[in-house]
Design a protein around this motif. Sequence first.
Motif, PDB file in Angstrom:
ATOM      1  N   ALA A 106      -2.878  -7.610  -3.806  1.00 17.68           N
ATOM      2  CA  ALA A 106      -3.915  -8.164  -2.917  1.00 17.68           C
ATOM      3  C   ALA A 106      -5.194  -7.337  -2.902  1.00 17.68           C
ATOM      4  O   ALA A 106      -6.266  -7.859  -2.580  1.00 17.68           O
ATOM      5  CB  ALA A 106      -3.359  -8.284  -1.494  1.00 17.68           C
ATOM      6  N   THR A 107      -5.100  -6.046  -3.256  1.00 18.35           N
ATOM      7  CA  THR A 107      -6.281  -5.187  -3.167  1.00 18.35           C
ATOM      8  C   THR A 107      -7.096  -5.167  -4.459  1.00 18.35           C
ATOM      9  O   THR A 107      -8.142  -4.523  -4.525  1.00 18.35           O
ATOM     10  CB  THR A 107      -5.852  -3.744  -2.841  1.00 18.35           C
ATOM     11  OG1 THR A 107      -4.816  -3.383  -3.769  1.00 18.35           O
ATOM     12  CG2 THR A 107      -5.334  -3.622  -1.428  1.00 18.35           C
ATOM     13  N   GLY A 108      -6.618  -5.848  -5.503  1.00 14.95           N
ATOM     14  CA  GLY A 108      -7.322  -5.832  -6.794  1.00 14.95           C
ATOM     15  C   GLY A 108      -8.450  -6.847  -6.856  1.00 14.95           C
ATOM     16  O   GLY A 108      -8.708  -7.564  -5.876  1.00 14.95           O
ATOM     17  N   ALA A 132       0.604  -4.405  -2.231  1.00 10.64           N
ATOM     18  CA  ALA A 132      -0.089  -3.681  -3.308  1.00 10.64           C
ATOM     19  C   ALA A 132       0.741  -2.438  -3.629  1.00 10.64           C
ATOM     20  O   ALA A 132       1.929  -2.373  -3.296  1.00 10.64           O
ATOM     21  CB  ALA A 132      -1.512  -3.329  -2.891  1.00 10.64           C
ATOM     22  N   SER A 133       0.117  -1.453  -4.261  1.00  7.66           N
ATOM     23  CA  SER A 133       0.848  -0.220  -4.592  1.00  7.66           C
ATOM     24  C   SER A 133       0.862   0.696  -3.358  1.00  7.66           C
ATOM     25  O   SER A 133       0.134   0.447  -2.390  1.00  7.66           O
ATOM     26  CB  SER A 133       0.150   0.483  -5.758  1.00  7.66           C
ATOM     27  OG  SER A 133      -0.933   1.234  -5.286  1.00  7.66           O
ATOM     28  N   PRO A 134       1.658   1.769  -3.402  1.00  3.62           N
ATOM     29  CA  PRO A 134       1.699   2.680  -2.235  1.00  3.62           C
ATOM     30  C   PRO A 134       0.318   3.243  -1.891  1.00  3.62           C
ATOM     31  O   PRO A 134       0.064   3.585  -0.741  1.00  3.62           O
ATOM     32  CB  PRO A 134       2.645   3.792  -2.700  1.00  3.62           C
ATOM     33  CG  PRO A 134       3.515   3.148  -3.745  1.00  3.62           C
ATOM     34  CD  PRO A 134       2.650   2.135  -4.424  1.00  3.62           C
ATOM     35  N   ARG A 135      -0.588   3.296  -2.898  1.00  7.61           N
ATOM     36  CA  ARG A 135      -1.948   3.807  -2.636  1.00  7.61           C
ATOM     37  C   ARG A 135      -2.632   3.043  -1.504  1.00  7.61           C
ATOM     38  O   ARG A 135      -3.411   3.607  -0.742  1.00  7.61           O
ATOM     39  CB  ARG A 135      -2.831   3.649  -3.893  1.00  7.61           C
ATOM     40  CG  ARG A 135      -2.609   4.654  -4.967  1.00  7.61           C
ATOM     41  CD  ARG A 135      -3.585   4.398  -6.128  1.00  7.61           C
ATOM     42  NE  ARG A 135      -3.322   3.135  -6.822  1.00  7.61           N
ATOM     43  CZ  ARG A 135      -2.446   2.995  -7.809  1.00  7.61           C
ATOM     44  NH1 ARG A 135      -1.781   4.032  -8.237  1.00  7.61           N
ATOM     45  NH2 ARG A 135      -2.254   1.825  -8.385  1.00  7.61           N
ATOM     46  N   SER A 136      -2.389   1.744  -1.409  1.00  6.70           N
ATOM     47  CA  SER A 136      -3.118   0.911  -0.439  1.00  6.70           C
ATOM     48  C   SER A 136      -2.320   0.603   0.815  1.00  6.70           C
ATOM     49  O   SER A 136      -2.830  -0.087   1.718  1.00  6.70           O
ATOM     50  CB  SER A 136      -3.492  -0.425  -1.078  1.00  6.70           C
ATOM     51  OG  SER A 136      -4.072  -0.229  -2.316  1.00  6.70           O
ATOM     52  N   ALA A 137      -1.078   1.068   0.850  1.00  5.45           N
ATOM     53  CA  ALA A 137      -0.219   0.716   1.990  1.00  5.45           C
ATOM     54  C   ALA A 137      -0.865   1.127   3.303  1.00  5.45           C
ATOM     55  O   ALA A 137      -1.409   2.228   3.418  1.00  5.45           O
ATOM     56  CB  ALA A 137       1.144   1.392   1.840  1.00  5.45           C
TER      57      ALA A 137
HETATM   58  P1  A2P Z   1      -3.665  -0.778  -5.501  1.00  7.77           P
HETATM   59  O1  A2P Z   1      -5.032  -1.241  -5.121  1.00  7.77           O
HETATM   60  O2  A2P Z   1      -2.877  -0.272  -4.356  1.00  7.77           O
HETATM   61  O3  A2P Z   1      -3.641   0.125  -6.707  1.00  7.77           O
HETATM   62  P2  A2P Z   1      -6.950  -4.712 -10.566  1.00  7.77           P
HETATM   63  O4  A2P Z   1      -6.484  -5.751 -11.552  1.00  7.77           O
HETATM   64  O5  A2P Z   1      -8.249  -5.025  -9.945  1.00  7.77           O
HETATM   65  O6  A2P Z   1      -6.900  -3.333 -11.160  1.00  7.77           O
HETATM   66  O7  A2P Z   1      -5.852  -4.713  -9.348  1.00  7.77           O
HETATM   67  C1  A2P Z   1      -4.510  -4.453  -9.537  1.00  7.77           C
HETATM   68  C2  A2P Z   1      -3.720  -4.757  -8.269  1.00  7.77           C
HETATM   69  O8  A2P Z   1      -2.326  -4.487  -8.505  1.00  7.77           O
HETATM   70  C3  A2P Z   1      -4.097  -3.906  -7.086  1.00  7.77           C
HETATM   71  O9  A2P Z   1      -3.913  -4.639  -5.888  1.00  7.77           O
HETATM   72  C4  A2P Z   1      -3.089  -2.779  -7.169  1.00  7.77           C
HETATM   73  O10 A2P Z   1      -2.843  -2.128  -5.933  1.00  7.77           O
HETATM   74  C5  A2P Z   1      -1.855  -3.546  -7.566  1.00  7.77           C
HETATM   75  N1  A2P Z   1      -0.840  -2.667  -8.194  1.00  7.77           N
HETATM   76  C6  A2P Z   1      -1.015  -1.799  -9.210  1.00  7.77           C
HETATM   77  N2  A2P Z   1       0.146  -1.174  -9.524  1.00  7.77           N
HETATM   78  C7  A2P Z   1       1.086  -1.665  -8.664  1.00  7.77           C
HETATM   79  C8  A2P Z   1       2.485  -1.436  -8.457  1.00  7.77           C
HETATM   80  N3  A2P Z   1       3.172  -0.579  -9.208  1.00  7.77           N
HETATM   81  N4  A2P Z   1       3.122  -2.133  -7.478  1.00  7.77           N
HETATM   82  C9  A2P Z   1       2.435  -3.020  -6.722  1.00  7.77           C
HETATM   83  N5  A2P Z   1       1.116  -3.286  -6.863  1.00  7.77           N
HETATM   84  C10 A2P Z   1       0.443  -2.628  -7.821  1.00  7.77           C
END
Ligand code: A2P
Length: 340
Positions: free
Chosen positions: A8-10, A34-39
């Motif tokens: 969702a954050t991408g 999303a990934s733990p970075r955005s939690a």
């Molecule tokens: P995050 O923003 O937390 O890194 P884009 O295509 O613009 O690079 O976006 C990729 C999207 O996929 C972002 O929302 C990113 O989250 C998410 N993402 C990347 N790696 C993972 C992962 N291992 N598990 C879940 N979401 C992920």
Amino acid sequence: MRLAIVGATGAVGHELLSVLEQSSLNFSELQLYASPRSAGSTLSFRGQEITVQVTPDGAIPADVILASAGGSVSKALAPAWVAGGALVIDNSSAFRYDDDVPLVCPEVNGEAALRHHGIIANPNCTTLIEVLVLAPLHRVYGIKRAIISTYQSASGAGARGMEELETQTHMVLHGKVAEASAFAHPIPFNLIPHIDVFQPNGYTKEEMKVVWETRKIIGDPNLVISCTAVRVPVLRSHSEAITLELERPATPEAARELLRHAPGVEVRDDPSANLYPMPLTASGKYDVEVGRIRASLVFEGGLELFVSGDQLLKGAALNAVQIAEYLQERGALKLGVGQV
Ligand code: A2P
């Protein structure tokens, strides 16, 4: 209907939220992952703040999952989401070539979505933008051969790609050296004829995606088509120059008239008024622009044309939402199957 977005954050996730704001899709709940970075961060949707959660390792308590977190995440987790009862509309290339996974552009082969087994693949962005124009022409004139050259924006490499173009352009203008990270080479003031990995036949995977996916969506495995894919320093929207050899001769006037009635297509073709498709005018637009339609000088009775389409919208987020809308309008979304 419980709806979830993974990624969702991408860049595509951001567009999914804005397309859903306008969409007629009926859902009772929206979960964001999303990934733990955005939690723990929040994203706003229809005036409400929704907290972003870490994507779990197993099932997700949703009926429909729009996945846009890359191929490795989808490959690893989509089977568990399906086992948990969800329908996955996947934006990655992980399942696009599986025989039992429909690859769907609703304007062209929407009915294929009805035959899913839990996963529906959202096609490659470059393919989606051309297939809206190629499919109606193929139906009427029969495409014998198609040659495509692309001009693909930084948005194709996600939020990271767009940021790299902006910051590095600024750096170069201020005399600094830009180190490539999202791309194989510096993108400012450059063209890079290399998108995705090279294949044994010398084409890149992006180029072969256009070949494989156009054939699958149009439903003609014998369509002769080739592509050269080039990354250009444009922020958003992909453009493509297309040359067509046709079974039955077409005039530019007749092709223009046909495309005026093609869903998802806007004919923008008045050279006397400097009107033609461009990334700047296609960006933010749902329809794909087509113009510069002219008789081919190479193939008698053939056509040359130029298309521009928003890669993040029709090329990704919009198409995914349209697939869900298509199914819901036909009462084909099975709800409450997911018991997690
Ligand atoms: P995050 O923003 O937390 O890194 P884009 O295509 O613009 O690079 O976006 C990729 C999207 O996929 C972002 O929302 C990113 O989250 C998410 N993402 C990347 N790696 C993972 C992962 N291992 N598990 C879940 N979401 C992920």
